[in-house]
Design a protein around this motif. Structure first.
Motif, PDB file in Angstrom:
ATOM      1  N   LEU A  34       1.407  -7.383  -9.364  1.00 48.50           N
ATOM      2  CA  LEU A  34       2.772  -7.020  -9.777  1.00 48.50           C
ATOM      3  C   LEU A  34       3.766  -7.055  -8.609  1.00 48.50           C
ATOM      4  N   GLN A  35       3.229  -7.158  -7.394  1.00 46.69           N
ATOM      5  CA  GLN A  35       4.107  -7.066  -6.208  1.00 46.69           C
ATOM      6  C   GLN A  35       5.290  -8.040  -6.181  1.00 46.69           C
ATOM      7  N   PRO A  36       5.096  -9.317  -6.579  1.00 48.19           N
ATOM      8  CA  PRO A  36       6.238 -10.234  -6.467  1.00 48.19           C
ATOM      9  C   PRO A  36       7.395  -9.888  -7.409  1.00 48.19           C
ATOM     10  N   ASP A  37       7.115  -9.178  -8.501  1.00 48.19           N
ATOM     11  CA  ASP A  37       8.150  -9.018  -9.532  1.00 48.19           C
ATOM     12  C   ASP A  37       8.747  -7.617  -9.656  1.00 48.19           C
ATOM     13  N   PHE A  38       8.217  -6.662  -8.926  1.00 46.33           N
ATOM     14  CA  PHE A  38       8.689  -5.273  -9.065  1.00 46.33           C
ATOM     15  C   PHE A  38       8.926  -4.624  -7.701  1.00 46.33           C
ATOM     16  N   ASN A  39       9.749  -3.585  -7.692  1.00 46.01           N
ATOM     17  CA  ASN A  39       9.745  -2.682  -6.536  1.00 46.01           C
ATOM     18  C   ASN A  39       8.434  -1.915  -6.660  1.00 46.01           C
ATOM     19  N   CYS A  40       7.597  -1.988  -5.662  1.00 47.06           N
ATOM     20  CA  CYS A  40       6.270  -1.382  -5.791  1.00 47.06           C
ATOM     21  C   CYS A  40       6.103  -0.225  -4.817  1.00 47.06           C
ATOM     22  N   ILE A  41       5.722   0.912  -5.352  1.00 45.76           N
ATOM     23  CA  ILE A  41       5.523   2.097  -4.524  1.00 45.76           C
ATOM     24  C   ILE A  41       4.127   2.647  -4.813  1.00 45.76           C
ATOM     25  N   PHE A  42       3.305   2.669  -3.767  1.00 51.30           N
ATOM     26  CA  PHE A  42       1.923   3.113  -3.925  1.00 51.30           C
ATOM     27  C   PHE A  42       1.636   4.241  -2.939  1.00 51.30           C
ATOM     28  N   SER A  43       0.694   5.084  -3.349  1.00 50.29           N
ATOM     29  CA  SER A  43       0.413   6.245  -2.513  1.00 50.29           C
ATOM     30  C   SER A  43      -1.077   6.554  -2.466  1.00 50.29           C
ATOM     31  N   LEU A  44      -1.491   7.114  -1.333  1.00 51.63           N
ATOM     32  CA  LEU A  44      -2.836   7.675  -1.226  1.00 51.63           C
ATOM     33  C   LEU A  44      -2.690   9.148  -1.559  1.00 51.63           C
ATOM     34  N   ALA A  45      -3.250   9.560  -2.674  1.00 47.53           N
ATOM     35  CA  ALA A  45      -2.995  10.913  -3.185  1.00 47.53           C
ATOM     36  C   ALA A  45      -3.958  11.901  -2.523  1.00 47.53           C
ATOM     37  N   ASP A  46      -3.694  12.215  -1.254  1.00 45.74           N
ATOM     38  CA  ASP A  46      -4.609  13.112  -0.537  1.00 45.74           C
ATOM     39  C   ASP A  46      -4.476  14.557  -1.015  1.00 45.74           C
ATOM     40  N   LEU A  47      -3.268  14.945  -1.479  1.00 46.03           N
ATOM     41  CA  LEU A  47      -3.121  16.325  -1.967  1.00 46.03           C
ATOM     42  C   LEU A  47      -3.922  16.537  -3.256  1.00 46.03           C
ATOM     43  N   HIS A  48      -3.972  15.480  -4.076  1.00 42.52           N
ATOM     44  CA  HIS A  48      -4.789  15.593  -5.292  1.00 42.52           C
ATOM     45  C   HIS A  48      -6.267  15.765  -4.938  1.00 42.52           C
ATOM     46  N   ALA A  49      -6.664  15.146  -3.823  1.00 45.01           N
ATOM     47  CA  ALA A  49      -8.092  15.145  -3.494  1.00 45.01           C
ATOM     48  C   ALA A  49      -8.608  16.519  -3.057  1.00 45.01           C
TER      49      ALA A  49
END
Ligand code: TYM
Length: 326
Positions: A34-49
């Motif tokens: 999806l990277q070429p077509d969207f603003n992409c925001i990804f996260s490592l959810a360490d607080l959830h862990a």
């Protein structure tokens, strides 16, 4: 994020255990596509862990490795943001405000809470209970239109939509109401018990393929995967094991289930498993090669997550301030 596209996607992964082909086919591969077509925001959810107790040093190392592995899967930090959740303090702030817009009963109905509180009965903490509020805050802060996830997150996304709509109704349009983006590969099953999902926290290592597994391990695990006595490569009822291997092969090669049935017409499970394992080994090789380079450069990794966290903070602060005002 260099280019501003019309629509935004957000997704995240917990840095617990080692990332599996379930995480990859259910979520990460879609993020990359999806990277070429969207603003992409990804996260490592360490607080959830940390809803499950961790050894601090091991946890830090796992987060670094998971970050490097996401880069190796071709999350491109020139185009997308990839930040560590605990480094962006807007998430906890919004989570508190939105926990006041979420019903106790709604959280008590979450199947993941029910499952996790029975499997960790010695530590049923409040974080485990309010986990979905932090998750929906992650998403709503960036006004994401789509959230690419596996099937197991669907209920959390329904709650995200409910809370966004509730807040918008009470205080006026504020949040984008996001849509789940769930595709083929959304539920890769355990190789040992194909009625359950493949999980990075399953104590049985043979139940999952990790992205960094050696070719030898991949071959052995696939060869040992539970199937049925029929010896007929066909998708159908009571064939969870074969359905799962066909899905994995389909995600790996892009072939449809029909094409796979034709390819293996008259061919037994032994040969089918070898082909699946070989395809996986070939598919994962470039990721493993990238990873071995990236993990050596801690300075580069650190720069990537620092830059992304700064930009994520700027974007999310706008939403947070609007919510505070309202
Ligand atoms: P986590 O870390 O359990 O999983 C990360 C992603 O992998 C998907 N997944 C699977 N997909 C297919 N087959 C499987 N066997 C499989 N196992 C896991 C998950 O659906 C997920 O998309 N709560 C989330 C992390 C999170 C998040 C968010 C996700 C925190 N905030 C905001 C989306 C949006 C979790 O624990 O994922």
């Amino acid at each position: 994020m260099k280019q501003r596209k019309e629509k935004t996607i957000f997704s995240a992964i917990q840095p617990t255990g080692n990332i599996t082909i379930g995480n990859y086919f259910g979520a990460i591969k879609n993020w990359v596509q999806l990277q070429p077509d969207f603003n992409c925001i990804f996260s490592l959810a360490d607080l959830h862990a940390i809803t499950v107790r961790k050894d601090p040093e091991e946890f830090k190392q796992k987060a670094l490795e998971a970050y490097a592995l996401l880069l190796a899967c071709e999350i491109n930090v020139e185009k997308s943001l990839l930040f560590i959740q605990s480094q962006v303090n807007t998430h906890c702030q919004l989570a508190w405000m939105l926990s006041c817009c979420t019903e106790f009963g709604e959280l008590a109905r979450m199947t993941q809470f029910k499952d996790k509180s029975s499997s960790h009965s010695d530590n049923v903490n409040c974080g485990l209970f309010s986990y979905p509020v932090l998750m929906l805050s992650d998403i709503l802060l960036y006004r994401a239109d789509f959230v690419p996830v596996g099937q197991d997150q669907k209920q959390h996304l329904e709650l995200t939509r409910t809370v966004a709509e509730r807040f918008n109704f009470l205080y006026g349009p504020t949040f984008t109401v996001p849509e789940p983006y769930i595709k083929r590969g959304a539920k890769i099953k355990s190789l040992r018990d194909p009625t359950k999902k493949m999980s990075k926290s399953d104590p049985d290592l043979n139940s999952r393929i990790e992205l960094l597994d050696s070719p030898d391990k991949i071959m052995k695990k696939i060869k040992r995967a539970v199937t049925d006595p029929e010896n007929h490569v066909k998708y159908g009822e009571n064939k969870d094991g074969i359905n799962n291997l066909m899905t994995i092969y389909s995600c790996t090669t892009g072939k449809t289930l029909d094409e796979i049935e034709k390819e293996f017409d008259g061919i037994g499970y032994g040969e089918f498993k070898t082909t699946v394992a070989e395809a996986l080994i070939e598919h994962l090789a470039p990721i493993q090669k990238n990873y071995s380079k990236i993990i050596k450069d801690k300075g580069y990794i650190k720069n990537c997550y620092k830059d992304s966290a700064e930009e994520a903070l700027n974007i999310s602060n706008e939403t947070l301030n609007e919510v505070k005002k309202k």
